[in-house]
Design a protein around this motif. Structure first.
Motif, PDB file in Angstrom:
ATOM      1  N   CYS A 109      44.290  48.744  37.320  1.00 59.87           N
ATOM      2  CA  CYS A 109      43.591  47.525  36.901  1.00 59.87           C
ATOM      3  C   CYS A 109      43.815  46.413  37.928  1.00 59.87           C
ATOM      4  CB  CYS A 109      44.088  47.067  35.537  1.00 59.87           C
ATOM      5  SG  CYS A 109      43.620  48.181  34.191  1.00 59.87           S
ATOM      6  N   THR A 110      42.735  45.713  38.251  1.00 55.96           N
ATOM      7  CA  THR A 110      42.831  44.634  39.225  1.00 55.96           C
ATOM      8  C   THR A 110      43.398  43.378  38.564  1.00 55.96           C
ATOM      9  OG1 THR A 110      40.611  43.803  38.723  1.00 55.96           O
ATOM     10  CG2 THR A 110      40.801  45.523  40.425  1.00 55.96           C
ATOM     11  N   LYS A 111      43.825  42.420  39.377  1.00 58.81           N
ATOM     12  CA  LYS A 111      44.326  41.149  38.858  1.00 58.81           C
ATOM     13  C   LYS A 111      43.244  40.435  38.059  1.00 58.81           C
ATOM     14  CE  LYS A 111      47.908  40.243  42.336  1.00 58.81           C
ATOM     15  NZ  LYS A 111      48.383  39.309  43.394  1.00 58.81           N
ATOM     16  N   ASP A 112      41.993  40.510  38.557  1.00 59.32           N
ATOM     17  CA  ASP A 112      40.886  39.854  37.842  1.00 59.32           C
ATOM     18  C   ASP A 112      40.712  40.453  36.456  1.00 59.32           C
ATOM     19  OD1 ASP A 112      40.409  38.186  39.953  1.00 59.32           O
ATOM     20  OD2 ASP A 112      38.763  39.379  40.792  1.00 59.32           O
ATOM     21  N   ARG A 113      40.776  41.769  36.377  1.00 59.64           N
ATOM     22  CA  ARG A 113      40.593  42.429  35.085  1.00 59.64           C
ATOM     23  C   ARG A 113      41.719  42.056  34.107  1.00 59.64           C
ATOM     24  NH1 ARG A 113      42.648  46.507  31.276  1.00 59.64           N
ATOM     25  NH2 ARG A 113      40.902  46.486  29.827  1.00 59.64           N
ATOM     26  N   GLN A 115      43.507  39.281  34.197  1.00 61.11           N
ATOM     27  CA  GLN A 115      43.340  37.879  33.821  1.00 61.11           C
ATOM     28  C   GLN A 115      42.285  37.733  32.730  1.00 61.11           C
ATOM     29  OE1 GLN A 115      44.922  35.083  34.538  1.00 61.11           O
ATOM     30  NE2 GLN A 115      46.385  35.991  35.962  1.00 61.11           N
ATOM     31  N   GLU A 116      41.199  38.490  32.853  1.00 65.55           N
ATOM     32  CA  GLU A 116      40.145  38.457  31.834  1.00 65.55           C
ATOM     33  C   GLU A 116      40.678  38.956  30.488  1.00 65.55           C
ATOM     34  OE1 GLU A 116      37.040  40.825  33.461  1.00 65.55           O
ATOM     35  OE2 GLU A 116      36.521  39.361  35.035  1.00 65.55           O
ATOM     36  N   LYS A 118      43.800  38.868  29.460  1.00 65.22           N
ATOM     37  CA  LYS A 118      44.724  37.858  28.941  1.00 65.22           C
ATOM     38  C   LYS A 118      43.971  36.699  28.306  1.00 65.22           C
ATOM     39  CE  LYS A 118      48.705  35.059  30.400  1.00 65.22           C
ATOM     40  NZ  LYS A 118      49.578  34.703  31.555  1.00 65.22           N
TER      41      LYS A 118
END
Length: 456
Positions: A109-113, A115-116, A118
Motif C-alpha cells: 500500500c502506498t502512503k497516499d492510499r 492516508q486516504e 486514515k
C-alpha cells in the motif's frame, strides 16, 4: 525469580532528559538490588536523527551520575552487538521467518492510499488501523516497494504489570502493524522484542508512554516463541508546564543541570524521588539500590520540583570539601578556605562562583555604582572606614562589626546609607553575604587597597 537482567535503551536523538535518567536509575537500582546485570543498549534505528555525538553525550551523562553498566556498546558483553543499527540482519531474518510461518506478510500500500484510509476512518469516527488489504494478495507486485506487517490475531492480550497490576487490551483496537519498513529498518516494537529476548532481559522498567506498545510486543514474543520479560510501567515525569518531560525541556536535561552547577548526588536524589519515596534523606546510589522496590512505585505522574533539587544541591555542596569544589570549578575559583567560608550560601556551583567573584577578581564598579560612591555621604563613610582600618592591627568577624559601628558613630549614617557604600566599594555589588564576613574574608590590607582604589 530468574536471573535479573535489566536494560536502559535510549535513542541517541537528543540530550538525556530527567525522565529517561529516572528510567536508567530505576533499572540500575533493580539490577543491583537483586545481584543482576544492567545493560546499556543504543536504539539508533532512527537513521535520520540518531547521532554518535548524542550517544557519547548520553554515556557521559550516565557516568557522571555514577551509573556503570555491565554490558554495552563500549565494553561489549556476551549478548551483543548493543547498537540496533548493528543488528539489522538479525531483524530481517526474524521477519522472513514470520513471513514463512504465515504470521507476517508484505504490504504494498502506498502512503497516499494509507492516508486516504486514515482520513475515511476519522470521518466515520472509527479508530485508525490498517484494513488488511494486502494480507492475502494472490499476485503481489514484483518491483513495488513494500513493508512487512505482522498479522495481528483477534484476541485479548492480558498481562500483569508490576506497577499497575492486571491489564487487558483488545487487539481489535489496532491493525496489522509494520515490523520492517520500506527502507529495510526494523520498527521499534519488532527490534525491541528481539533484543530483549536475545539479551535475556528479565525485567523491562520504562515509562507509561510505552504501555500501549506492550500488547503488540507481547503478540510478537508469542508468535516467535520467545520468553517474555516482566513489565513495569512507571508514570511519566511532568515539567513545570504539566506536560511530560522530554527533550524539548532542555534546561532539565542532565547536561543542562550539570552546566547549571548541580552535583550528581543532588540530581540522583531528586530524580529517584519522582514516583518513589525511599523513606530517608539524601543517600548514595548503593544505599538507594538496597531500598528500591517496584511495589513502592507510584501509579500517578510526578512533577519535577526544582526547589527540591536546589535543597539537595545545597546540602551536597555543604558536604563537599573546599578543595573538592575548587577542583570542580577549575582555575581561578579561589582558595579552599575561601570556598569553605562561602559554600553554605550557595545552592548551585554557579551561585558559588558568583559569591566568590568579588573576592577573586575584585570589585567591578560601573558608572551607576561610581555615581553612588561619589555621593557626599558615601565618600564620608568610606573615608571614615579607611581611617578605622588603618588604625586596626588585626581583624576578626567581631572586630569588623566594631569597625562598622565606629564608622556609624563617626558619620551619623545608618542603615543603607552606611552599609551600601562599604559593600559597593569592597565588592562592586549591592547584595551578598553579611558585610562583617566580607570584611573578614578580604582582610585589612586588601580592604585598604580597594578603598584607596575607589577614591581615584
Amino acid at each position: 525469580m530468574r536471573t535479573v537482567r535489566t536494560r536502559f535503551a535510549p535513542s541517541p536523538t537528543g540530550a538525556l532528559h530527567l525522565g529517561n535518567a529516572r528510567t536508567a536509575l530505576f533499572n540500575w537500582f533493580f539490577a543491583r538490588r537483586h545481584g543482576g546485570s544492567f545493560i546499556l543498549r543504543i536504539e539508533d534505528t532512527d537513521i535520520a536523527r540518531s547521532l554518535s555525538s548524542f550517544e557519547a553525550a548520553i554515556c557521559d551523562d550516565l557516568k557522571w551520575l555514577g551509573l556503570v553498566w555491565d554490558e554495552g556498546p563500549d565494553i561489549g558483553g556476551g549478548y551483543g552487538p548493543y547498537r540496533q543499527s548493528e543488528r539489522l540482519s538479525i531483524y530481517s531474518g526474524k521477519a522472513e521467518q514470520l513471513i514463512g510461518e504465515g504470521k507476517a506478510y508484505r504490504c504494498y500500500c502506498t502512503k497516499d492510499r494509507l492516508q486516504e484510509l486514515k482520513a475515511a476512518q476519522a470521518a466515520a469516527g472509527a479508530p485508525s488501523r490498517y484494513d488488511g488489504r494486502c494480507r492475502e494478495l494472490v499476485n503481489p507486485p514484483s518491483v513495488e516497494p513494500s513493508v512487512v506487517r505482522f498479522l495481528v490475531p483477534r484476541k485479548e492480550v492480558a498481562f500483569t504489570d508490576l506497577v499497575h497490576g492486571p491489564l487487558k487490551f483488545d487487539t481489535s483496537a489496532f491493525g496489522d502493524f509494520v515490523i520492517i519498513g520500506s527502507d529495510g529498518v526494523a520498527s521499534y516494537n519488532f527490534a525491541v522484542v528481539i533484543d530483549d529476548a536475545m539479551m535475556e532481559v528479565s525485567h523491562v522498567i520504562r515509562g507509561d508512554d510505552h504501555l500501549s506498545n506492550t500488547p503488540r510486543q507481547l503478540l510478537l514474543f508469542e508468535a516467535m516463541g520467545l520468553k517474555t520479560p516482566a513489565f513495569s510501567h512507571v508514570p511519566l515525569v511532568l515539567g513545570a508546564d504539566r506536560t511530560p518531560l522530554s527533550k524539548r525541556h532542555g534546561e532539565f536535561s542532565v547536561k543542562g543541570l550539570r552546566d547549571g552547577g548541580y552535583l550528581p548526588e543532588a540530581v540522583i536524589n531528586t530524580v529517584a524521588r519522582l514516583g518513589w519515596d525511599p523513606g530517608v534523606g539524601a543517600v548514595g546510589l548503593e544505599e538507594m539500590s538496597h531500598l528500591f522496590s517496584l511495589d513502592k512505585l507510584s501509579r500517578s505522574a510526578s512533577a519535577f520540583d526544582e526547589g527540591r533539587l536546589k535543597s539537595f544541591n545545597k546540602e551536597a555542596i555543604q558536604k563537599r570539601s573546599g578543595d573538592g569544589l575548587a577542583a570542580l570549578m577549575g582555575p581561578g575559583a579561589g582558595s579552599a578556605a575561601l570556598i569553605d567560608a562561602l559554600k553554605g550560601n550557595a545552592s548551585t556551583l554557579k551561585e558559588l562562583e558568583g559569591l566568590l567573584e568579588p573576592f577573586t577578581t575584585g570589585p567591578r564598579i560601573g558608572e551607576a555604582e561610581q555615581a553612588e560612591l561619589s555621593e557626599e555621604y558615601a565618600r564620608k563613610v568610606l573615608s571614615s572606614l579607611l581611617s578605622e582600618l588603618e588604625r586596626a592591627t588585626s581583624l576578626d568577624e567581631g572586630s569588623c562589626k566594631s569597625v562598622i559601628e565606629a564608622v556609624k558613630n563617626a558619620t551619623g549614617e545608618k542603615g543603607r546609607r552606611l552599609l551600601m557604600p562599604i559593600r559597593l566599594a569592597l565588592t562592586g555589588r549591592h547584595e551578598g553575604i553579611e558585610l562583617a564576613r566580607v570584611m573578614k574574608l578580604l582582610g585589612r590590607d586588601e580592604m585598604i587597597r580597594r578603598l584607596k582604589k575607589s577614591e581615584k
